[in-house]
Design a protein around this motif. Sequence first.
Motif, PDB file in Angstrom:
ATOM      1  N   ASP A 195       0.839  -1.201   0.000  1.00 42.12           N
ATOM      2  CA  ASP A 195       0.000   0.000   0.000  1.00 42.12           C
ATOM      3  C   ASP A 195       0.869   1.244   0.000  1.00 42.12           C
ATOM      4  O   ASP A 195       1.969   1.266   0.563  1.00 42.12           O
ATOM      5  CB  ASP A 195      -0.896   0.046   1.247  1.00 42.12           C
ATOM      6  CG  ASP A 195      -2.099  -0.863   1.163  1.00 42.12           C
ATOM      7  OD1 ASP A 195      -2.408  -1.360   0.053  1.00 42.12           O
ATOM      8  OD2 ASP A 195      -2.734  -1.087   2.209  1.00 42.12           O
ATOM      9  N   TYR A 196       0.363   2.286  -0.628  1.00 43.13           N
ATOM     10  CA  TYR A 196       0.988   3.602  -0.565  1.00 43.13           C
ATOM     11  C   TYR A 196       0.295   4.377   0.543  1.00 43.13           C
ATOM     12  O   TYR A 196      -0.931   4.336   0.660  1.00 43.13           O
ATOM     13  CB  TYR A 196       0.815   4.355  -1.888  1.00 43.13           C
ATOM     14  CG  TYR A 196       1.635   3.784  -3.018  1.00 43.13           C
ATOM     15  CD1 TYR A 196       2.917   4.251  -3.273  1.00 43.13           C
ATOM     16  CD2 TYR A 196       1.113   2.789  -3.847  1.00 43.13           C
ATOM     17  CE1 TYR A 196       3.668   3.742  -4.315  1.00 43.13           C
ATOM     18  CE2 TYR A 196       1.858   2.274  -4.893  1.00 43.13           C
ATOM     19  CZ  TYR A 196       3.132   2.755  -5.125  1.00 43.13           C
ATOM     20  OH  TYR A 196       3.876   2.248  -6.151  1.00 43.13           O
ATOM     21  N   VAL A 197       1.078   5.066   1.359  1.00 48.07           N
ATOM     22  CA  VAL A 197       0.509   5.858   2.446  1.00 48.07           C
ATOM     23  C   VAL A 197       1.128   7.246   2.457  1.00 48.07           C
ATOM     24  O   VAL A 197       2.258   7.439   2.019  1.00 48.07           O
ATOM     25  CB  VAL A 197       0.710   5.191   3.832  1.00 48.07           C
ATOM     26  CG1 VAL A 197      -0.066   3.897   3.931  1.00 48.07           C
ATOM     27  CG2 VAL A 197       2.178   4.957   4.136  1.00 48.07           C
ATOM     28  N   ILE A 198       0.369   8.206   2.963  1.00 49.34           N
ATOM     29  CA  ILE A 198       0.890   9.540   3.206  1.00 49.34           C
ATOM     30  C   ILE A 198       1.395   9.554   4.634  1.00 49.34           C
ATOM     31  O   ILE A 198       0.658   9.204   5.563  1.00 49.34           O
ATOM     32  CB  ILE A 198      -0.191  10.611   2.999  1.00 49.34           C
ATOM     33  CG1 ILE A 198      -0.614  10.642   1.529  1.00 49.34           C
ATOM     34  CG2 ILE A 198       0.315  11.979   3.467  1.00 49.34           C
ATOM     35  CD1 ILE A 198      -1.752  11.588   1.240  1.00 49.34           C
ATOM     36  N   VAL A 199       2.675   9.943   4.811  1.00 51.53           N
ATOM     37  CA  VAL A 199       3.289   9.968   6.134  1.00 51.53           C
ATOM     38  C   VAL A 199       3.676  11.401   6.472  1.00 51.53           C
ATOM     39  O   VAL A 199       4.248  12.113   5.647  1.00 51.53           O
ATOM     40  CB  VAL A 199       4.544   9.066   6.184  1.00 51.53           C
ATOM     41  CG1 VAL A 199       5.236   9.155   7.535  1.00 51.53           C
ATOM     42  CG2 VAL A 199       4.168   7.620   5.875  1.00 51.53           C
ATOM     43  N   HIS A 200       3.359  11.798   7.690  1.00 48.74           N
ATOM     44  CA  HIS A 200       3.758  13.113   8.191  1.00 48.74           C
ATOM     45  C   HIS A 200       4.149  12.963   9.650  1.00 48.74           C
ATOM     46  O   HIS A 200       3.413  12.355  10.432  1.00 48.74           O
ATOM     47  CB  HIS A 200       2.633  14.129   8.050  1.00 48.74           C
ATOM     48  CG  HIS A 200       2.976  15.472   8.614  1.00 48.74           C
ATOM     49  ND1 HIS A 200       3.895  16.305   8.018  1.00 48.74           N
ATOM     50  CD2 HIS A 200       2.543  16.107   9.726  1.00 48.74           C
ATOM     51  CE1 HIS A 200       4.000  17.402   8.735  1.00 48.74           C
ATOM     52  NE2 HIS A 200       3.199  17.314   9.785  1.00 48.74           N
ATOM     53  N   ALA A 201       5.296  13.501  10.002  1.00 50.70           N
ATOM     54  CA  ALA A 201       5.779  13.501  11.384  1.00 50.70           C
ATOM     55  C   ALA A 201       5.772  12.104  12.009  1.00 50.70           C
ATOM     56  O   ALA A 201       5.460  11.935  13.175  1.00 50.70           O
ATOM     57  CB  ALA A 201       4.957  14.470  12.229  1.00 50.70           C
ATOM     58  N   GLY A 202       6.101  11.102  11.181  1.00 55.05           N
ATOM     59  CA  GLY A 202       6.222   9.745  11.698  1.00 55.05           C
ATOM     60  C   GLY A 202       4.926   8.960  11.777  1.00 55.05           C
ATOM     61  O   GLY A 202       4.910   7.839  12.264  1.00 55.05           O
ATOM     62  N   PHE A 203       3.828   9.532  11.271  1.00 57.37           N
ATOM     63  CA  PHE A 203       2.536   8.852  11.304  1.00 57.37           C
ATOM     64  C   PHE A 203       1.987   8.684   9.895  1.00 57.37           C
ATOM     65  O   PHE A 203       1.947   9.647   9.125  1.00 57.37           O
ATOM     66  CB  PHE A 203       1.507   9.655  12.121  1.00 57.37           C
ATOM     67  CG  PHE A 203       1.805   9.695  13.581  1.00 57.37           C
ATOM     68  CD1 PHE A 203       1.305   8.712  14.428  1.00 57.37           C
ATOM     69  CD2 PHE A 203       2.590  10.698  14.116  1.00 57.37           C
ATOM     70  CE1 PHE A 203       1.587   8.741  15.793  1.00 57.37           C
ATOM     71  CE2 PHE A 203       2.877  10.732  15.474  1.00 57.37           C
ATOM     72  CZ  PHE A 203       2.370   9.754  16.307  1.00 57.37           C
ATOM     73  N   ALA A 204       1.578   7.465   9.555  1.00 61.85           N
ATOM     74  CA  ALA A 204       0.862   7.237   8.306  1.00 61.85           C
ATOM     75  C   ALA A 204      -0.547   7.778   8.514  1.00 61.85           C
ATOM     76  O   ALA A 204      -1.233   7.402   9.463  1.00 61.85           O
ATOM     77  CB  ALA A 204       0.825   5.749   7.971  1.00 61.85           C
ATOM     78  N   LEU A 205      -0.969   8.695   7.653  1.00 59.65           N
ATOM     79  CA  LEU A 205      -2.252   9.373   7.837  1.00 59.65           C
ATOM     80  C   LEU A 205      -3.356   8.854   6.928  1.00 59.65           C
ATOM     81  O   LEU A 205      -4.532   8.934   7.274  1.00 59.65           O
ATOM     82  CB  LEU A 205      -2.089  10.881   7.588  1.00 59.65           C
ATOM     83  CG  LEU A 205      -1.057  11.588   8.446  1.00 59.65           C
ATOM     84  CD1 LEU A 205      -0.923  13.038   8.000  1.00 59.65           C
ATOM     85  CD2 LEU A 205      -1.444  11.504   9.915  1.00 59.65           C
ATOM     86  N   GLN A 206      -2.961   8.361   5.754  1.00 57.03           N
ATOM     87  CA  GLN A 206      -3.964   7.966   4.774  1.00 57.03           C
ATOM     88  C   GLN A 206      -3.385   6.946   3.818  1.00 57.03           C
ATOM     89  O   GLN A 206      -2.220   7.047   3.427  1.00 57.03           O
ATOM     90  CB  GLN A 206      -4.420   9.206   3.997  1.00 57.03           C
ATOM     91  CG  GLN A 206      -5.421   8.960   2.915  1.00 57.03           C
ATOM     92  CD  GLN A 206      -5.802  10.258   2.203  1.00 57.03           C
ATOM     93  OE1 GLN A 206      -5.552  11.355   2.701  1.00 57.03           O
ATOM     94  NE2 GLN A 206      -6.396  10.137   1.046  1.00 57.03           N
ATOM     95  N   ILE A 207      -4.177   5.980   3.427  1.00 57.70           N
ATOM     96  CA  ILE A 207      -3.794   5.046   2.372  1.00 57.70           C
ATOM     97  C   ILE A 207      -4.223   5.671   1.051  1.00 57.70           C
ATOM     98  O   ILE A 207      -5.351   6.152   0.915  1.00 57.70           O
ATOM     99  CB  ILE A 207      -4.464   3.668   2.569  1.00 57.70           C
ATOM    100  CG1 ILE A 207      -4.000   3.047   3.888  1.00 57.70           C
ATOM    101  CG2 ILE A 207      -4.148   2.750   1.398  1.00 57.70           C
ATOM    102  CD1 ILE A 207      -4.729   1.772   4.269  1.00 57.70           C
ATOM    103  N   VAL A 208      -3.302   5.695   0.081  1.00 59.33           N
ATOM    104  CA  VAL A 208      -3.568   6.297  -1.221  1.00 59.33           C
ATOM    105  C   VAL A 208      -3.763   5.179  -2.248  1.00 59.33           C
ATOM    106  O   VAL A 208      -2.964   4.236  -2.286  1.00 59.33           O
ATOM    107  CB  VAL A 208      -2.384   7.198  -1.640  1.00 59.33           C
ATOM    108  CG1 VAL A 208      -2.641   7.847  -2.980  1.00 59.33           C
ATOM    109  CG2 VAL A 208      -2.116   8.240  -0.572  1.00 59.33           C
ATOM    110  N   PRO A 209      -4.801   5.279  -3.081  1.00 63.32           N
ATOM    111  CA  PRO A 209      -4.980   4.264  -4.133  1.00 63.32           C
ATOM    112  C   PRO A 209      -3.736   4.163  -5.019  1.00 63.32           C
ATOM    113  O   PRO A 209      -3.082   5.181  -5.306  1.00 63.32           O
ATOM    114  CB  PRO A 209      -6.173   4.784  -4.940  1.00 63.32           C
ATOM    115  CG  PRO A 209      -6.914   5.689  -3.997  1.00 63.32           C
ATOM    116  CD  PRO A 209      -5.848   6.301  -3.116  1.00 63.32           C
TER     117      PRO A 209
END
Length: 64
Positions: free
Chosen positions: A29-43
């Motif tokens: 899966d692709y995820v958006i990561v910010h400040a060490g946290f995965a915030l959202q799974i991206v299609p």
Amino acid sequence: GMAKVRVGNSNTYLTASLMLLPKEASVGDYVIVHAGFALQIVPNDEAKQTLEALKEFTDAAITA
């Protein structure tokens, strides 16, 4: 839990917490990561388009 994630198509990896994701992420899966946290799974198709656009932008900036 925590996951080792790859940054784009590079050989750079970081560790990110998955605790904020609304559903469980899977390997690949692709995820958006910010400040060490995965915030959202991206299609996958959206992530690949975004990575390609970023590559084109970087290539254009280097040649400018």
